[in-house]
Design a protein around this motif. Sequence first.
Motif, mmCIF file in Angstrom:
data_model
loop_
_atom_site.group_PDB
_atom_site.id
_atom_site.type_symbol
_atom_site.label_atom_id
_atom_site.label_comp_id
_atom_site.label_asym_id
_atom_site.label_seq_id
_atom_site.Cartn_x
_atom_site.Cartn_y
_atom_site.Cartn_z
ATOM 1 N N GLN A 8 30.384 -3.862 8.501
ATOM 2 C CA GLN A 8 28.986 -3.471 8.544
ATOM 3 C C GLN A 8 28.693 -2.550 9.726
ATOM 4 O O GLN A 8 27.770 -1.748 9.683
ATOM 5 C CB GLN A 8 28.110 -4.719 8.631
ATOM 6 N N LEU A 9 29.469 -2.677 10.790
ATOM 7 C CA LEU A 9 29.199 -1.878 11.975
ATOM 8 C C LEU A 9 30.098 -0.647 12.057
ATOM 9 O O LEU A 9 30.094 0.054 13.049
ATOM 10 C CB LEU A 9 29.395 -2.742 13.233
ATOM 11 N N MET A 10 30.881 -0.369 11.028
ATOM 12 C CA MET A 10 31.767 0.788 11.056
ATOM 13 C C MET A 10 30.970 2.084 10.942
ATOM 14 O O MET A 10 30.073 2.207 10.106
ATOM 15 C CB MET A 10 32.779 0.717 9.904
ATOM 16 N N PRO A 11 31.285 3.071 11.816
ATOM 17 C CA PRO A 11 30.618 4.359 11.682
ATOM 18 C C PRO A 11 31.108 5.105 10.468
ATOM 19 O O PRO A 11 32.202 4.868 9.956
ATOM 20 C CB PRO A 11 31.022 5.079 12.982
ATOM 21 N N GLY A 12 30.289 6.033 9.995
ATOM 22 C CA GLY A 12 30.653 6.844 8.845
ATOM 23 C C GLY A 12 30.240 6.234 7.524
ATOM 24 O O GLY A 12 30.403 6.859 6.485
ATOM 25 N N ARG A 13 29.751 5.022 7.513
ATOM 26 C CA ARG A 13 29.281 4.368 6.295
ATOM 27 C C ARG A 13 27.881 3.828 6.567
ATOM 28 O O ARG A 13 27.701 2.623 6.714
ATOM 29 C CB ARG A 13 30.226 3.238 5.887
ATOM 30 N N PRO A 14 26.895 4.691 6.666
ATOM 31 C CA PRO A 14 25.585 4.251 7.145
ATOM 32 C C PRO A 14 24.909 3.251 6.230
ATOM 33 O O PRO A 14 24.152 2.395 6.694
ATOM 34 C CB PRO A 14 24.794 5.561 7.248
ATOM 35 N N PHE A 15 25.137 3.349 4.914
ATOM 36 C CA PHE A 15 24.421 2.465 3.997
ATOM 37 C C PHE A 15 25.164 1.165 3.711
ATOM 38 O O PHE A 15 24.590 0.274 3.103
ATOM 39 C CB PHE A 15 24.144 3.207 2.680
ATOM 40 N N ARG A 16 26.431 1.077 4.137
ATOM 41 C CA ARG A 16 27.129 -0.184 3.928
ATOM 42 C C ARG A 16 26.616 -1.216 4.934
ATOM 43 O O ARG A 16 26.693 -1.044 6.139
ATOM 44 C CB ARG A 16 28.634 -0.003 4.095
ATOM 45 N N GLY A 17 26.116 -2.316 4.438
ATOM 46 C CA GLY A 17 25.573 -3.353 5.306
ATOM 47 C C GLY A 17 24.210 -3.031 5.863
ATOM 48 O O GLY A 17 23.717 -3.753 6.739
ATOM 49 N N ALA A 18 23.585 -1.930 5.400
ATOM 50 C CA ALA A 18 22.273 -1.569 5.943
ATOM 51 C C ALA A 18 21.233 -2.647 5.636
ATOM 52 O O ALA A 18 20.329 -2.901 6.453
ATOM 53 C CB ALA A 18 21.818 -0.223 5.373
ATOM 54 N N GLY A 19 21.348 -3.287 4.476
ATOM 55 C CA GLY A 19 20.396 -4.340 4.127
ATOM 56 C C GLY A 19 20.487 -5.521 5.075
ATOM 57 O O GLY A 19 19.463 -6.040 5.539
ATOM 58 N N HIS A 20 21.718 -5.948 5.405
ATOM 59 C CA HIS A 20 21.887 -7.062 6.335
ATOM 60 C C HIS A 20 21.389 -6.698 7.727
ATOM 61 O O HIS A 20 20.735 -7.504 8.396
ATOM 62 C CB HIS A 20 23.362 -7.466 6.400
ATOM 63 N N ARG A 21 21.691 -5.479 8.158
ATOM 64 C CA ARG A 21 21.244 -5.078 9.500
ATOM 65 C C ARG A 21 19.729 -4.966 9.558
ATOM 66 O O ARG A 21 19.111 -5.362 10.560
ATOM 67 C CB ARG A 21 21.905 -3.744 9.880
ATOM 68 N N THR A 22 19.127 -4.430 8.525
ATOM 69 C CA THR A 22 17.666 -4.325 8.515
ATOM 70 C C THR A 22 17.029 -5.707 8.485
ATOM 71 O O THR A 22 16.011 -5.959 9.157
ATOM 72 C CB THR A 22 17.201 -3.501 7.312
ATOM 73 N N ALA A 23 17.615 -6.617 7.706
ATOM 74 C CA ALA A 23 17.109 -7.992 7.698
ATOM 75 C C ALA A 23 17.262 -8.639 9.068
ATOM 76 O O ALA A 23 16.392 -9.404 9.504
ATOM 77 C CB ALA A 23 17.851 -8.803 6.639
ATOM 78 N N LEU A 24 18.375 -8.315 9.766
ATOM 79 C CA LEU A 24 18.554 -8.844 11.119
ATOM 80 C C LEU A 24 17.470 -8.333 12.056
ATOM 81 O O LEU A 24 16.926 -9.088 12.871
ATOM 82 C CB LEU A 24 19.941 -8.439 11.634
ATOM 83 N N VAL A 25 17.148 -7.048 11.923
ATOM 84 C CA VAL A 25 16.088 -6.470 12.756
ATOM 85 C C VAL A 25 14.747 -7.122 12.438
ATOM 86 O O VAL A 25 13.979 -7.489 13.340
ATOM 87 C CB VAL A 25 16.035 -4.947 12.548
ATOM 88 N N ALA A 26 14.432 -7.275 11.149
ATOM 89 C CA ALA A 26 13.153 -7.873 10.769
ATOM 90 C C ALA A 26 13.054 -9.319 11.226
ATOM 91 O O ALA A 26 12.000 -9.767 11.708
ATOM 92 C CB ALA A 26 12.984 -7.791 9.244
ATOM 93 N N ALA A 27 14.152 -10.082 11.123
ATOM 94 C CA ALA A 27 14.131 -11.476 11.557
ATOM 95 C C ALA A 27 14.035 -11.597 13.071
ATOM 96 O O ALA A 27 13.608 -12.642 13.579
ATOM 97 C CB ALA A 27 15.382 -12.194 11.057
ATOM 98 N N GLY A 28 14.432 -10.552 13.779
ATOM 99 C CA GLY A 28 14.360 -10.618 15.235
ATOM 100 C C GLY A 28 12.977 -10.396 15.798
ATOM 101 O O GLY A 28 12.706 -10.766 16.953
#
Length: 417
Positions: A8-28
């Motif tokens: 999910q944190l690999m560069p070059g794949r911006p949309f892979r795992g974007a949903g989980h990261r956005t949910a992490l931001v919203a939950a924070g």
Amino acid sequence: MQLRTRLQLMPGRPFRGAGHRTALVAAGVPLHLAVIPLWLWLAGALAGAPAVTPLPVLLTLAVTPLLNVGQRRRYRALIGKDLPRPAAPGPGRTWTSALRRLTTRALWRQTCYHAVAGPLLAVLDLAVLAVWAAALTAASLYVWIWALPPQWRVTDLGYTTQAAYITAGGLALLFLAPWLTRALVRLDTRAAEVLLGPSRTEKLARRVADLAESRAGVLDAADAERRRIERDLHDGAQQRLVALAVNLGLAKATLGDLPADARKVIDEAHREAKEAIAELNDLVRGLHPAVLEDRGLDAALSGVAARLPIPVRVAVDLPRRPSPTVEAVAYFVVSEALTNVVKHARATRAEVTVEGTGERMLVVVADDGAGGADLAAAGGTGLAGLAKRVASVDGTFSCHSPAGGPTVITVELPCAP
């Protein structure tokens, strides 16, 4: 789980795992803003009634463990990352233990994360979420337009050019938002690891403890392997050689009409078999003598002393038996030291003393030889090898050997059972 986090944190794949990261931001957001009411209360107390100012600080300290749990669950549930935990304070329900927990550096670092870094991260969280909202709204503008009544779309055709620009800007933001989200998640993760996790000193202490434990495991495994080889040689090859020597001896005794050449060959084979048995006995004792495992250090060292050509006094006084690894190290150090005495010291007598002092075992090997033993000049063998073997179990090794003698080797080993 860690693999999912890395992908999910690999560069070059911006949309892979974007949903989980956005949910992490919203939950924070709610977790990062949880302490804001307490700080507003503190600001009001400072302005009006200074007598109640400690209360918001105490409440912040009180809710910090709950917020820690929430943050760890947020990371574990949304991106599969386990935040490291700092060392737990000592147990106890007395006022002293409570005060000790309140004064730990870990608690104040965690409070700093929630009270200082949290609000700043909340601002960034809201900004990133706003970028996502604007990007999705602008990129889907034509959908909103087509939801309007058809009469409006026909009468007002000027919207098409503006909508095209807005949609293009929304698409650009839509590609930018994952990069911003990933950067924010990295920043938040780094802050959480530094402030919510163990300090650098605690990490080094844990690393040292892990290395010490793994080294102890390696030493125990090596000692167990030596014991296995000793058993295999004793029960396998040694028994076969003994049987061969017995058969050759019987052939010598019973076959009296053999030619002289054949009898000479049998005699030679019988002698070689007995020499091989003797060498194999020495090899087995060098790997791990059975008497050491069965009867302990006193009997094993007495056996070594009895085989030497010079008188050796052995005195062993241990309140309890040490661990097998430490016991084996003590045995091999004494055995090798006495072998060196016979080979190089030109001594007429030697003395071995082993005694337990608290959590340490003191081993002293002394002789009246010519002296001159030099640990630095050993070149990785002899005394230097003994010193390394002692150091492998956190022991200390010293050798005092002036020219003309006497030579005294002193070893201290941990005596934990």
